[in-house]
Design a protein around this motif. Sequence first.
Motif, PDB file in Angstrom:
ATOM      1  N   ASN A   9       0.829  -1.206   0.000  1.00 36.57           N
ATOM      2  CA  ASN A   9       0.000   0.000   0.000  1.00 36.57           C
ATOM      3  C   ASN A   9       0.861   1.253   0.000  1.00 36.57           C
ATOM      4  O   ASN A   9       0.549   2.227  -0.683  1.00 36.57           O
ATOM      5  CB  ASN A   9      -0.935   0.016   1.215  1.00 36.57           C
ATOM      6  CG  ASN A   9      -2.136  -0.872   1.033  1.00 36.57           C
ATOM      7  OD1 ASN A   9      -2.434  -1.316  -0.067  1.00 36.57           O
ATOM      8  ND2 ASN A   9      -2.820  -1.145   2.120  1.00 36.57           N
ATOM      9  N   ALA A  10       1.953   1.243   0.773  1.00 39.06           N
ATOM     10  CA  ALA A  10       2.835   2.410   0.817  1.00 39.06           C
ATOM     11  C   ALA A  10       3.457   2.664  -0.555  1.00 39.06           C
ATOM     12  O   ALA A  10       3.539   3.811  -1.004  1.00 39.06           O
ATOM     13  CB  ALA A  10       3.929   2.207   1.871  1.00 39.06           C
ATOM     14  N   VAL A  11       3.860   1.617  -1.232  1.00 39.62           N
ATOM     15  CA  VAL A  11       4.466   1.773  -2.559  1.00 39.62           C
ATOM     16  C   VAL A  11       3.426   2.256  -3.559  1.00 39.62           C
ATOM     17  O   VAL A  11       3.680   3.181  -4.334  1.00 39.62           O
ATOM     18  CB  VAL A  11       5.093   0.441  -3.031  1.00 39.62           C
ATOM     19  CG1 VAL A  11       5.473   0.501  -4.506  1.00 39.62           C
ATOM     20  CG2 VAL A  11       6.305   0.101  -2.180  1.00 39.62           C
ATOM     21  N   GLU A  12       2.252   1.649  -3.535  1.00 41.06           N
ATOM     22  CA  GLU A  12       1.223   1.978  -4.526  1.00 41.06           C
ATOM     23  C   GLU A  12       0.571   3.334  -4.281  1.00 41.06           C
ATOM     24  O   GLU A  12       0.322   4.087  -5.218  1.00 41.06           O
ATOM     25  CB  GLU A  12       0.147   0.896  -4.541  1.00 41.06           C
ATOM     26  CG  GLU A  12      -0.890   1.112  -5.628  1.00 41.06           C
ATOM     27  CD  GLU A  12      -1.867  -0.035  -5.746  1.00 41.06           C
ATOM     28  OE1 GLU A  12      -2.881   0.152  -6.440  1.00 41.06           O
ATOM     29  OE2 GLU A  12      -1.637  -1.106  -5.157  1.00 41.06           O
ATOM     30  N   HIS A  13       0.295   3.661  -3.039  1.00 39.35           N
ATOM     31  CA  HIS A  13      -0.486   4.859  -2.741  1.00 39.35           C
ATOM     32  C   HIS A  13       0.298   5.977  -2.065  1.00 39.35           C
ATOM     33  O   HIS A  13      -0.216   7.076  -1.919  1.00 39.35           O
ATOM     34  CB  HIS A  13      -1.671   4.496  -1.832  1.00 39.35           C
ATOM     35  CG  HIS A  13      -2.551   3.437  -2.394  1.00 39.35           C
ATOM     36  ND1 HIS A  13      -3.320   3.623  -3.517  1.00 39.35           N
ATOM     37  CD2 HIS A  13      -2.770   2.163  -1.993  1.00 39.35           C
ATOM     38  CE1 HIS A  13      -3.990   2.513  -3.786  1.00 39.35           C
ATOM     39  NE2 HIS A  13      -3.664   1.607  -2.876  1.00 39.35           N
ATOM     40  N   GLY A  14       1.520   5.705  -1.633  1.00 39.81           N
ATOM     41  CA  GLY A  14       2.256   6.677  -0.835  1.00 39.81           C
ATOM     42  C   GLY A  14       3.120   7.645  -1.609  1.00 39.81           C
ATOM     43  O   GLY A  14       3.756   8.504  -1.022  1.00 39.81           O
ATOM     44  N   GLY A  15       3.168   7.513  -2.923  1.00 43.17           N
ATOM     45  CA  GLY A  15       3.971   8.436  -3.728  1.00 43.17           C
ATOM     46  C   GLY A  15       3.226   9.730  -3.986  1.00 43.17           C
ATOM     47  O   GLY A  15       2.025   9.840  -3.796  1.00 43.17           O
ATOM     48  N   ALA A  16       3.962  10.727  -4.407  1.00 43.03           N
ATOM     49  CA  ALA A  16       3.358  12.019  -4.724  1.00 43.03           C
ATOM     50  C   ALA A  16       3.353  12.204  -6.235  1.00 43.03           C
ATOM     51  O   ALA A  16       4.373  12.025  -6.891  1.00 43.03           O
ATOM     52  CB  ALA A  16       4.139  13.143  -4.052  1.00 43.03           C
ATOM     53  N   GLY A  17       2.210  12.541  -6.786  1.00 39.16           N
ATOM     54  CA  GLY A  17       2.103  12.841  -8.216  1.00 39.16           C
ATOM     55  C   GLY A  17       2.514  11.700  -9.120  1.00 39.16           C
ATOM     56  O   GLY A  17       3.092  11.917 -10.174  1.00 39.16           O
ATOM     57  N   GLY A  18       2.243  10.467  -8.726  1.00 39.49           N
ATOM     58  CA  GLY A  18       2.546   9.326  -9.566  1.00 39.49           C
ATOM     59  C   GLY A  18       3.990   8.844  -9.482  1.00 39.49           C
ATOM     60  O   GLY A  18       4.369   7.928 -10.193  1.00 39.49           O
ATOM     61  N   THR A  19       4.806   9.444  -8.633  1.00 35.08           N
ATOM     62  CA  THR A  19       6.180   8.982  -8.479  1.00 35.08           C
ATOM     63  C   THR A  19       6.216   7.836  -7.481  1.00 35.08           C
ATOM     64  O   THR A  19       5.394   7.777  -6.566  1.00 35.08           O
ATOM     65  CB  THR A  19       7.108  10.114  -7.983  1.00 35.08           C
ATOM     66  OG1 THR A  19       6.637  10.562  -6.717  1.00 35.08           O
ATOM     67  CG2 THR A  19       7.145  11.263  -8.959  1.00 35.08           C
ATOM     68  N   PRO A  20       7.159   6.922  -7.645  1.00 35.03           N
ATOM     69  CA  PRO A  20       7.240   5.807  -6.692  1.00 35.03           C
ATOM     70  C   PRO A  20       7.483   6.321  -5.276  1.00 35.03           C
ATOM     71  O   PRO A  20       8.167   7.320  -5.080  1.00 35.03           O
ATOM     72  CB  PRO A  20       8.449   4.999  -7.183  1.00 35.03           C
ATOM     73  CG  PRO A  20       8.652   5.411  -8.599  1.00 35.03           C
ATOM     74  CD  PRO A  20       8.141   6.824  -8.709  1.00 35.03           C
ATOM     75  N   ALA A  21       6.932   5.611  -4.319  1.00 37.22           N
ATOM     76  CA  ALA A  21       7.014   6.049  -2.925  1.00 37.22           C
ATOM     77  C   ALA A  21       8.146   5.372  -2.195  1.00 37.22           C
ATOM     78  O   ALA A  21       8.411   4.197  -2.384  1.00 37.22           O
ATOM     79  CB  ALA A  21       5.703   5.730  -2.219  1.00 37.22           C
ATOM     80  N   GLY A  22       8.798   6.141  -1.343  1.00 40.20           N
ATOM     81  CA  GLY A  22       9.692   5.568  -0.358  1.00 40.20           C
ATOM     82  C   GLY A  22       8.885   5.377   0.902  1.00 40.20           C
ATOM     83  O   GLY A  22       7.892   6.065   1.123  1.00 40.20           O
ATOM     84  N   TYR A  23       9.285   4.455   1.729  1.00 43.01           N
ATOM     85  CA  TYR A  23       8.562   4.233   2.970  1.00 43.01           C
ATOM     86  C   TYR A  23       9.533   3.729   4.031  1.00 43.01           C
ATOM     87  O   TYR A  23      10.641   3.305   3.732  1.00 43.01           O
ATOM     88  CB  TYR A  23       7.388   3.276   2.788  1.00 43.01           C
ATOM     89  CG  TYR A  23       7.768   1.894   2.318  1.00 43.01           C
ATOM     90  CD1 TYR A  23       7.962   0.869   3.230  1.00 43.01           C
ATOM     91  CD2 TYR A  23       7.935   1.617   0.967  1.00 43.01           C
ATOM     92  CE1 TYR A  23       8.306  -0.397   2.818  1.00 43.01           C
ATOM     93  CE2 TYR A  23       8.278   0.359   0.543  1.00 43.01           C
ATOM     94  CZ  TYR A  23       8.464  -0.648   1.463  1.00 43.01           C
ATOM     95  OH  TYR A  23       8.812  -1.903   1.043  1.00 43.01           O
ATOM     96  N   ARG A  24       9.091   3.787   5.280  1.00 45.63           N
ATOM     97  CA  ARG A  24       9.913   3.369   6.410  1.00 45.63           C
ATOM     98  C   ARG A  24       9.158   2.301   7.196  1.00 45.63           C
ATOM     99  O   ARG A  24       7.965   2.446   7.479  1.00 45.63           O
ATOM    100  CB  ARG A  24      10.182   4.577   7.307  1.00 45.63           C
ATOM    101  CG  ARG A  24      11.009   4.278   8.536  1.00 45.63           C
ATOM    102  CD  ARG A  24      11.178   5.504   9.443  1.00 45.63           C
ATOM    103  NE  ARG A  24       9.942   5.777  10.165  1.00 45.63           N
ATOM    104  CZ  ARG A  24       9.174   6.850   9.986  1.00 45.63           C
ATOM    105  NH1 ARG A  24       9.504   7.780   9.106  1.00 45.63           N
ATOM    106  NH2 ARG A  24       8.069   7.016  10.685  1.00 45.63           N
TER     107      ARG A  24
END
Length: 104
Positions: A9-24
């Motif tokens: 979920n963090a990878v799919e929904h946690g990015g900004a403006g369609g960019t891949p998301a980093g998460y901790r």
Amino acid sequence: VALGEACANAVEHGGAGGTPAGYRVTAYLDGERCRIEVADSGPGFAHTRGSRPARPDAEHGRGLCLIRELADHVHIGPEPGRRGTVVSFDKILKWRDDSPLLAV
């Protein structure tokens, strides 16, 4: 399984403006409780506890339901003082004397 769903979920929904998301990911033990937190830096979302579950034939939308079913306590909310969302869940660990993990 719950951790995998939270990370997905963090990878799919946690990015900004369609960019891949980093998460901790943070995990720790406190007595018989294991707490896991997955935090992203995305835009966040309006989560309501009573949201409808995914349809049986849906390919997405089951992650939070799975986390709720597998964990003992679940909290989903904004990252305090920052942008993003934190999915925090606990699992109570109850050890048995005959557990294979304890056998040598």
